[in-house]
Design a protein around this motif. Structure first.
Motif, short mmCIF file in Angstrom:
data_model
loop_
_atom_site.label_atom_id
_atom_site.label_comp_id
_atom_site.label_asym_id
_atom_site.label_seq_id
_atom_site.Cartn_x
_atom_site.Cartn_y
_atom_site.Cartn_z
N TYR A 1 -0.97 1.93 -3.31
CA TYR A 1 -2.43 1.94 -3.21
C TYR A 1 -3.04 2.92 -4.20
O TYR A 1 -3.98 2.58 -4.93
N ASN B 1 -5.15 1.79 -7.66
CA ASN B 1 -6.56 2.13 -7.73
C ASN B 1 -6.86 3.13 -8.84
O ASN B 1 -7.93 3.08 -9.46
N SER C 1 -9.38 2.78 -12.22
CA SER C 1 -10.51 3.67 -11.99
C SER C 1 -10.91 4.41 -13.26
O SER C 1 -10.07 4.74 -14.09
N GLN D 1 0.81 -1.22 0.00
CA GLN D 1 0.00 0.00 0.00
C GLN D 1 0.85 1.27 0.00
O GLN D 1 0.56 2.23 -0.72
N ASP E 1 -6.77 -3.46 0.02
CA ASP E 1 -7.46 -2.25 0.45
C ASP E 1 -6.92 -1.78 1.80
O ASP E 1 -6.44 -2.58 2.61
N LEU E 2 -7.04 -0.49 2.01
CA LEU E 2 -6.61 0.08 3.29
C LEU E 2 -7.57 -0.34 4.40
O LEU E 2 -8.77 -0.48 4.17
#
Length: 527
Positions: free
Chosen positions: A493, A497, A501, A203, A526-527
């Motif tokens: 991260y 993403n 997106s 991340q 994911d966080l």
């Protein structure tokens, strides 16, 4: 520069004499004919002598010049005419002065060197102007003694003024701020799912490949790196207080400004064997580079992190930064800084009975593996690296000593932590007025006021710049008391993403689908 006053005076006299000779060129020919005709007249009509005063008085100033030229040009007159002239006619002060002031070989070399010096000055000034420091470039040329006599230097100053006048003002509110953590050299090691903290490494960390792609694409889009201190002006008042106001940055039309920060550039013990650099050191030229420990334990040096990589890029693309700016580095202190074990827990004077600042297992193991460790020398070595980095334009900030979440940490603990930072980090990096908050935290969600005890404390410690994390492009606020600027995380991260997106948050900076490292395991958790 490099010339004494006598040499300059002789050069000035030679130039003046050459200008005078060119101006009189046409008159020389005409008056020479006139004088020779007069001399011939007297010879023809039986006069045995020529009265030089008659010529001088009759021709006035021009006569003086002509008679002097006749004297120095005596070899051009027929002997029959020279015999009729007075005996002292050719021995004049003008001839004596000319012989005395004739250019010497040394003076000729001086003139040549003047050209070389002017070329060097222009090269140095151009290097400043290419980084948009037009005022500095002009000042550099004007400071030279050559500026008053060389039109090429004067023309350059005019060019810099024209370039500056064509620039566009960029307000602090229109400056974005991006940040990275330590860069990953070997993704297979950093993103090994069998290692502790696998999700966090995926991340938070950016690979070298991703960093290089982002740097190049932002440059291609016209982004120019600026110092966070370029965004404000500070004025010290009579009572010692400081007033802050916004400061515009002037760049050519089409250019955009950004600030860069680096978090946790300390190379913690937990980073060992994770495919990242282990320390910042100085190369043979005294420039910052990195150590990297290979699988067999051998240590190699090279551009294994953001500092030397960005330095190399901007050396090749000097127009990618504003007035030589670099990033600002946020440092904790609990494992030391920049890979140097400079915290008090590593010193012989460490209080092992301390309930707050104890020596943990990783620190004890490291010290056991380094029996010859000299803590004071370690601090001196760290200082040398800091000074070299500052000389290249890098700046430093607090990241709290213990990587604290300033929003969740109680006031007393935060004060204790900050005092520790000032004891063991500040002496190594010098004064700083910036604190970059860890964990993306902040001490307020709606501005800072005097009733905020944490803000009042930080302000009393000299902090005027405060940076949390905020992924939107522009979140800069300048008040009379502080600069507050949100930062955008360009980490694994965010890159992953944005790559998948339809509405990527970093679309203004780069194309995440092109930047994403093919060696990065997907998906990023994911966080």
């Amino acid at each position: 520069m490099g010339y004494d006053e006598d040499t300059q005076a002789r050069a000035a006299r030679r130039k003046k004499r050459k200008r005078r000779q060119r101006t009189m060129g046409v008159l020389i020919f005409l008056f020479l004919i006139l004088v020779i005709a007069g001399v011939g007249y007297y010879i023809v009509f039986g006069n045995s002598k020529v009265n030089p005063e008659l010529i001088k008085n009759g021709l006035g100033t021009a006569g003086n010049a002509v008679s002097g030229l006749i004297r120095t040009g005596k070899d051009a007159l027929p002997d029959s005419i020279k015999e009729k002239l007075p005996s002292g006619w050719f021995e004049t002060e003008t001839e004596s002065e000319t012989e005395t002031e004739a250019p010497t070989e040394t003076e000729t070399e001086t003139e040549d060197h003047s050209d070389e010096e002017a070329a060097q000055l222009i090269a140095e000034a151009d290097a400043m102007a290419v980084s948009y420091d037009y005022d500095g470039a002009a000042k550099h040329l004007k400071a030279s003694d050559l500026y008053a006599v060389r039109t090429d230097l004067q023309q350059k100053v005019s060019e810099y003024k024209t370039q500056k006048a064509a620039c566009v003002a960029i307000a602090p509110e229109d400056v974005t701020h991006v940040f990275y953590h330590t860069l990953v050299v070997d993704p297979s090691k950093a993103f090994n799912p069998d290692l502790d903290g696998y999700a966090g490494w995926q991340q938070w960390m950016t690979t070298i490949s991703e960093f290089d792609e982002i740097t190049q694409e932002m440059y291609d889009r016209g982004y120019v790196l600026v110092s966070i201190h370029d965004l404000i002006k500070k004025t010290t008042n009579e009572d010692g207080s400081v007033t802050i106001e916004p400061n515009n940055i002037y760049l050519p039309e089409g250019k955009k400004a950004f600030v860069l920060s680096l978090d946790d550039l300390c190379y913690y013990h937990t980073y060992d064997n994770h495919g990242v650099a282990s320390k910042i050191v100085l190369d043979e030229n005294g420039k910052p580079t990195c150590e990297y420990v290979q699988d067999d334990g051998t240590v190699v040096t090279g551009a294994y992190d953001a500092v030397p990589r960005l330095d190399a890029f901007l050396e090749e693309h000097p127009d990618g930064c504003y007035k030589g700016a670099r990033g600002i580095i946020a440092l904790t202190g609990y494992n030391g800084i920049l890979g140097y074990r400079t915290d008090g827990t590593y010193s012989e004077d460490h209080n092992t009975n301390s309930e707050v600042y104890y020596r943990d297992d990783l620190q004890s193991e490291w010290l056991a593996n380094h029996p010859d460790f000299d803590w004071e020398q370690e601090c001196e070595d760290a200082k040398k690296v800091v000074e070299a980095m500052k000389a290249d334009g890098w700046e430093f900030a607090s990241h709290t000593w213990g990587h604290k979440n300033v929003g969740e940490t109680d006031y007393d603990d935060l004060v204790r932590d900050t005092e520790r930072w000032f004891e063991y980090v500040s002496p190594l990096i010098g004064e700083t007025d910036a604190i970059i908050f860890a964990h993306g935290a902040d001490i307020s969600s709606s501005g800072y006021t005097e009733d905020n005890a944490k803000y009042t404390y930080f302000k009393s410690k000299g902090f005027d710049i405060y940076c949390p994390v905020d992924s939107v492009p522009y979140t800069t606020t300048v008040t009379s008391e502080y600069l507050h600027q949100g930062r955008r995380n360009l980490d694994g991260y965010r890159i992953y993403n944005d790559a998948i997106s339809d509405n990527p948050m970093t679309a203004d900076l780069f194309d995440a689908s092109k930047v994403l490292d093919p060696d990065r395991p997907l998906p990023v958790p994911d966080l």
